[in-house]
Design a protein around this motif. Structure first.
Motif, PDB file in Angstrom:
ATOM      1  N   PRO A  77       0.853  -1.200   0.000  1.00 19.10           N
ATOM      2  CA  PRO A  77       0.000   0.000   0.000  1.00 19.10           C
ATOM      3  C   PRO A  77       0.880   1.239   0.000  1.00 19.10           C
ATOM      4  CG  PRO A  77      -0.711  -1.565   1.679  1.00 19.10           C
ATOM      5  CD  PRO A  77       0.614  -2.043   1.179  1.00 19.10           C
ATOM      6  N   MET A  78       0.417   2.284  -0.661  1.00 18.30           N
ATOM      7  CA  MET A  78       1.234   3.502  -0.750  1.00 18.30           C
ATOM      8  C   MET A  78       1.634   4.016   0.625  1.00 18.30           C
ATOM      9  SD  MET A  78       0.251   7.173  -2.476  1.00 18.30           S
ATOM     10  CE  MET A  78      -0.042   6.435  -4.075  1.00 18.30           C
ATOM     11  N   ALA A  79       0.720   3.894   1.592  1.00 15.44           N
ATOM     12  CA  ALA A  79       0.975   4.448   2.919  1.00 15.44           C
ATOM     13  C   ALA A  79       2.096   3.733   3.661  1.00 15.44           C
ATOM     14  CB  ALA A  79      -0.305   4.402   3.757  1.00 15.44           C
ATOM     15  N   THR A  80       2.435   2.521   3.229  1.00 18.53           N
ATOM     16  CA  THR A  80       3.450   1.749   3.958  1.00 18.53           C
ATOM     17  C   THR A  80       4.762   1.628   3.205  1.00 18.53           C
ATOM     18  OG1 THR A  80       2.722  -0.372   3.053  1.00 18.53           O
ATOM     19  CG2 THR A  80       1.621   0.400   5.052  1.00 18.53           C
ATOM     20  N   VAL A  81       4.840   2.219   2.018  1.00 18.91           N
ATOM     21  CA  VAL A  81       6.071   2.119   1.233  1.00 18.91           C
ATOM     22  C   VAL A  81       7.260   2.676   2.013  1.00 18.91           C
ATOM     23  CG1 VAL A  81       7.285   2.985  -0.802  1.00 18.91           C
ATOM     24  CG2 VAL A  81       4.951   2.123  -1.021  1.00 18.91           C
ATOM     25  N   GLY A  82       7.054   3.824   2.663  1.00 27.60           N
ATOM     26  CA  GLY A  82       8.145   4.445   3.403  1.00 27.60           C
ATOM     27  C   GLY A  82       8.677   3.568   4.524  1.00 27.60           C
ATOM     28  N   LEU A 109       8.320   0.330   4.839  1.00 28.79           N
ATOM     29  CA  LEU A 109       8.900  -0.888   4.273  1.00 28.79           C
ATOM     30  C   LEU A 109      10.310  -0.622   3.751  1.00 28.79           C
ATOM     31  CD1 LEU A 109       8.450  -3.846   3.392  1.00 28.79           C
ATOM     32  CD2 LEU A 109       7.519  -2.956   1.244  1.00 28.79           C
ATOM     33  N   ALA A 110      10.445   0.465   2.992  1.00 27.70           N
ATOM     34  CA  ALA A 110      11.761   0.807   2.445  1.00 27.70           C
ATOM     35  C   ALA A 110      12.751   1.092   3.573  1.00 27.70           C
ATOM     36  CB  ALA A 110      11.642   2.014   1.523  1.00 27.70           C
ATOM     37  N   LYS A 111      12.293   1.745   4.619  1.00 30.43           N
ATOM     38  CA  LYS A 111      13.173   2.053   5.754  1.00 30.43           C
ATOM     39  C   LYS A 111      13.686   0.777   6.409  1.00 30.43           C
ATOM     40  CE  LYS A 111      13.342   4.689  10.079  1.00 30.43           C
ATOM     41  NZ  LYS A 111      12.564   5.543  11.018  1.00 30.43           N
ATOM     42  N   ASP A 112      12.809  -0.198   6.561  1.00 31.47           N
ATOM     43  CA  ASP A 112      13.221  -1.464   7.165  1.00 31.47           C
ATOM     44  C   ASP A 112      14.366  -2.104   6.379  1.00 31.47           C
ATOM     45  OD1 ASP A 112      11.645  -1.502   9.360  1.00 31.47           O
ATOM     46  OD2 ASP A 112      10.338  -3.137   8.723  1.00 31.47           O
ATOM     47  N   PHE A 113      14.290  -1.985   5.048  1.00 32.41           N
ATOM     48  CA  PHE A 113      15.292  -2.633   4.198  1.00 32.41           C
ATOM     49  C   PHE A 113      16.487  -1.723   3.903  1.00 32.41           C
ATOM     50  CE2 PHE A 113      11.767  -5.470   3.458  1.00 32.41           C
ATOM     51  CZ  PHE A 113      12.382  -6.714   3.299  1.00 32.41           C
ATOM     52  N   GLY A 114      16.463  -0.502   4.453  1.00 33.41           N
ATOM     53  CA  GLY A 114      17.567   0.402   4.159  1.00 33.41           C
ATOM     54  C   GLY A 114      17.584   0.808   2.707  1.00 33.41           C
ATOM     55  N   PHE A 115      16.414   0.892   2.112  1.00 31.21           N
ATOM     56  CA  PHE A 115      16.301   1.201   0.687  1.00 31.21           C
ATOM     57  C   PHE A 115      15.739   2.611   0.539  1.00 31.21           C
ATOM     58  CE2 PHE A 115      13.632   1.386  -3.153  1.00 31.21           C
ATOM     59  CZ  PHE A 115      14.572   1.053  -4.118  1.00 31.21           C
ATOM     60  N   ILE A 116      16.525   3.493  -0.068  1.00 32.51           N
ATOM     61  CA  ILE A 116      16.010   4.836  -0.309  1.00 32.51           C
ATOM     62  C   ILE A 116      16.050   5.119  -1.799  1.00 32.51           C
ATOM     63  CG2 ILE A 116      16.671   5.696   1.954  1.00 32.51           C
ATOM     64  CD1 ILE A 116      19.053   7.024   0.749  1.00 32.51           C
ATOM     65  N   PHE A 117      15.166   5.956  -2.241  1.00 33.21           N
ATOM     66  CA  PHE A 117      15.068   6.265  -3.663  1.00 33.21           C
ATOM     67  C   PHE A 117      14.682   7.731  -3.819  1.00 33.21           C
ATOM     68  CE2 PHE A 117      10.425   6.250  -3.553  1.00 33.21           C
ATOM     69  CZ  PHE A 117      10.148   5.405  -2.477  1.00 33.21           C
ATOM     70  N   ALA A 118      14.943   8.243  -4.994  1.00 24.62           N
ATOM     71  CA  ALA A 118      14.641   9.646  -5.271  1.00 24.62           C
ATOM     72  C   ALA A 118      14.042   9.764  -6.656  1.00 24.62           C
ATOM     73  CB  ALA A 118      15.909  10.485  -5.158  1.00 24.62           C
ATOM     74  N   ALA A 119      12.947  10.475  -6.756  1.00 25.78           N
ATOM     75  CA  ALA A 119      12.302  10.667  -8.048  1.00 25.78           C
ATOM     76  C   ALA A 119      13.126  11.619  -8.906  1.00 25.78           C
ATOM     77  CB  ALA A 119      10.889  11.212  -7.845  1.00 25.78           C
ATOM     78  N   THR A 120      13.205  11.324 -10.172  1.00 20.61           N
ATOM     79  CA  THR A 120      13.892  12.173 -11.143  1.00 20.61           C
ATOM     80  C   THR A 120      12.986  12.337 -12.360  1.00 20.61           C
ATOM     81  OG1 THR A 120      14.913  10.403 -12.424  1.00 20.61           O
ATOM     82  CG2 THR A 120      16.038  11.078 -10.397  1.00 20.61           C
ATOM     83  N   PRO A 121      13.291  13.246 -13.247  1.00 18.10           N
ATOM     84  CA  PRO A 121      12.468  13.393 -14.451  1.00 18.10           C
ATOM     85  C   PRO A 121      12.413  12.105 -15.275  1.00 18.10           C
ATOM     86  CG  PRO A 121      13.849  15.316 -14.149  1.00 18.10           C
ATOM     87  CD  PRO A 121      14.308  14.309 -13.137  1.00 18.10           C
ATOM     88  N   ALA A 122      13.450  11.268 -15.156  1.00 15.23           N
ATOM     89  CA  ALA A 122      13.496  10.038 -15.945  1.00 15.23           C
ATOM     90  C   ALA A 122      12.948   8.829 -15.205  1.00 15.23           C
ATOM     91  CB  ALA A 122      14.940   9.760 -16.378  1.00 15.23           C
ATOM     92  N   GLY A 123      12.638   8.971 -13.959  1.00 20.59           N
ATOM     93  CA  GLY A 123      12.153   7.822 -13.184  1.00 20.59           C
ATOM     94  C   GLY A 123      12.556   7.934 -11.739  1.00 20.59           C
ATOM     95  N   PHE A 124      13.450   7.037 -11.318  1.00 21.93           N
ATOM     96  CA  PHE A 124      13.919   7.059  -9.932  1.00 21.93           C
ATOM     97  C   PHE A 124      15.393   6.716  -9.893  1.00 21.93           C
ATOM     98  CE2 PHE A 124       9.411   6.177  -9.445  1.00 21.93           C
ATOM     99  CZ  PHE A 124       9.053   6.986  -8.376  1.00 21.93           C
ATOM    100  N   ASP A 125      16.069   7.331  -8.972  1.00 22.89           N
ATOM    101  CA  ASP A 125      17.422   6.909  -8.619  1.00 22.89           C
ATOM    102  C   ASP A 125      17.287   6.042  -7.383  1.00 22.89           C
ATOM    103  OD1 ASP A 125      18.544   8.327 -10.630  1.00 22.89           O
ATOM    104  OD2 ASP A 125      19.259   9.965  -9.383  1.00 22.89           O
ATOM    105  N   HIS A 126      17.926   4.904  -7.380  1.00 22.02           N
ATOM    106  CA  HIS A 126      17.878   4.045  -6.192  1.00 22.02           C
ATOM    107  C   HIS A 126      19.018   3.051  -6.232  1.00 22.02           C
ATOM    108  CE1 HIS A 126      16.264   0.425  -8.284  1.00 22.02           C
ATOM    109  NE2 HIS A 126      15.667   1.312  -9.061  1.00 22.02           N
ATOM    110  N   VAL A 127      19.295   2.516  -5.104  1.00 27.52           N
ATOM    111  CA  VAL A 127      20.364   1.526  -5.017  1.00 27.52           C
ATOM    112  C   VAL A 127      19.864   0.197  -5.567  1.00 27.52           C
ATOM    113  CG1 VAL A 127      21.817   0.200  -3.463  1.00 27.52           C
ATOM    114  CG2 VAL A 127      21.398   2.616  -3.008  1.00 27.52           C
ATOM    115  N   LEU A 128      20.687  -0.426  -6.360  1.00 25.99           N
ATOM    116  CA  LEU A 128      20.338  -1.758  -6.861  1.00 25.99           C
ATOM    117  C   LEU A 128      20.812  -2.757  -5.826  1.00 25.99           C
ATOM    118  CD1 LEU A 128      21.264  -1.582 -10.630  1.00 25.99           C
ATOM    119  CD2 LEU A 128      19.085  -1.282  -9.528  1.00 25.99           C
TER     120      LEU A 128
END
Length: 287
Positions: free
Chosen positions: A153-158, A160-179
């Motif tokens: 759910p959109m409300a839990t994405v943050g 969930l991502a925090k638990d996994f140490g996964f951060i991302f950033a929106a860009t004009p082309a999509g998202f920057d994130h760690v693979l």
């Protein structure tokens, strides 16, 4: 345009290996400009990812490809591999997912079927719906019985991502994130983060085999390992011909050549200075 990634891996096994390099998409044209062009702070992304190691993943309810709720904790009892993707990524996420599939297939040959599970989470909500993830899995030929694609759910994405140490950033082309692919033990704790666009079965096999043997996995955290991973990250560049990323060691080789030349010149001048000094002493003695 595909997502941006921060790929492969100061810290453990192949250290920022990845960090993968942050991969889905660092539209990196050169190592020096990578962080500037990315919407993501690479160093922070790697730090956050590494800090998640040892963390117990909380209770999260996601939807599978049929729209049925799935408790993430229901995967406890076996090791679990977790990746984050977004279905609007046309290059990096599909490439990474297929690379993970190849590694998973090799691992199943090595450890046997049904010994572990795999989950890919669509973090771009609400676009990454169960239907979108189902189509993504089909388009990329993912039919493994132990592999699920889950939509949070959109409300839990943050959270969930925090638990996994996964951060991302929106860009004009999509998202920057760690693979990254997170390796969880049977109790739902993250024991390892594997980075990079191209995953090798060996990268996942070592921690997986140790977990299946009931051993505790401690990733390598040597200075050399960390240094190698760091260099690898900095040398990951965007290849406009393929639309993917490659490791280009031209810059460190140039730097290494320059440093070597400088050291040799310093040694040469030092020896010349010593020889000249010795000559002057001999000349003064002869007088």
């Amino acid at each position: 345009m595909a997502a941006r990634l921060l790929p492969r891996s100061p810290w453990h096994s192949r250290w920022w290996r990845t960090l993968a390099l942050v991969a889905c998409a660092l539209a990196i044209a050169s190592p020096a400009s990578a962080q500037e062009r990315s919407g993501l702070d690479v160093d922070r992304a790697l730090t956050v990812s590494q800090e998640a190691i040892g963390r117990q993943i909380g209770e999260h309810i996601l939807l599978d490809r049929e729209g049925k709720p799935v408790l993430l904790s229901s995967y406890r009892g076996k090791p679990l591999l977790v990746s984050f993707i977004y279905t609007g990524c046309f290059v990096i996420c599909p490439t990474t997912t297929r690379s993970l599939q190849s590694a998973v297939n090799e691992l199943e040959k090595a450890v046997g079927p049904n010994q572990f599970n795999v989950v890919s989470v669509g973090f771009n909500q609400p676009e990454d719906s169960p239907q979108a993830l189902k189509a993504f899995a089909r388009q990329n030929g993912i039919h493994n019985a132990n592999w699920n694609f889950l939509s949070p759910p959109m409300a839990t994405v943050g959270a969930l991502a925090k638990d996994f140490g996964f951060i991302f950033a929106a860009t004009p082309a999509g998202f920057d994130h760690v693979l990254q692919v997170s390796v969880l033990d049977a109790q739902g704790r993250i024991v390892h983060q594997v980075y990079g666009e191209k995953l090798a079965a060996g990268d996942l096999g070592e921690p997986l085999k140790m977990l299946l043997n009931g051993d505790t996995y401690h990733p390598s955290n040597s200075f050399l390992s960390n240094l190698v991973d760091r260099v690898r990250i900095l040398c990951t560049v965007y290849d406009p011909r393929t639309g993917g990323y490659k490791v280009d060691y031209t810059l460190p080789l140039q730097i290494g050549g320059g440093v070597t030349f400088f050291v040799l010149m310093m040694v040469f001048f030092f020896n010349e200075w010593r020889a000249s000094r010795a000559r002057r002493k001999r000349e003064r003695g002869a007088d």
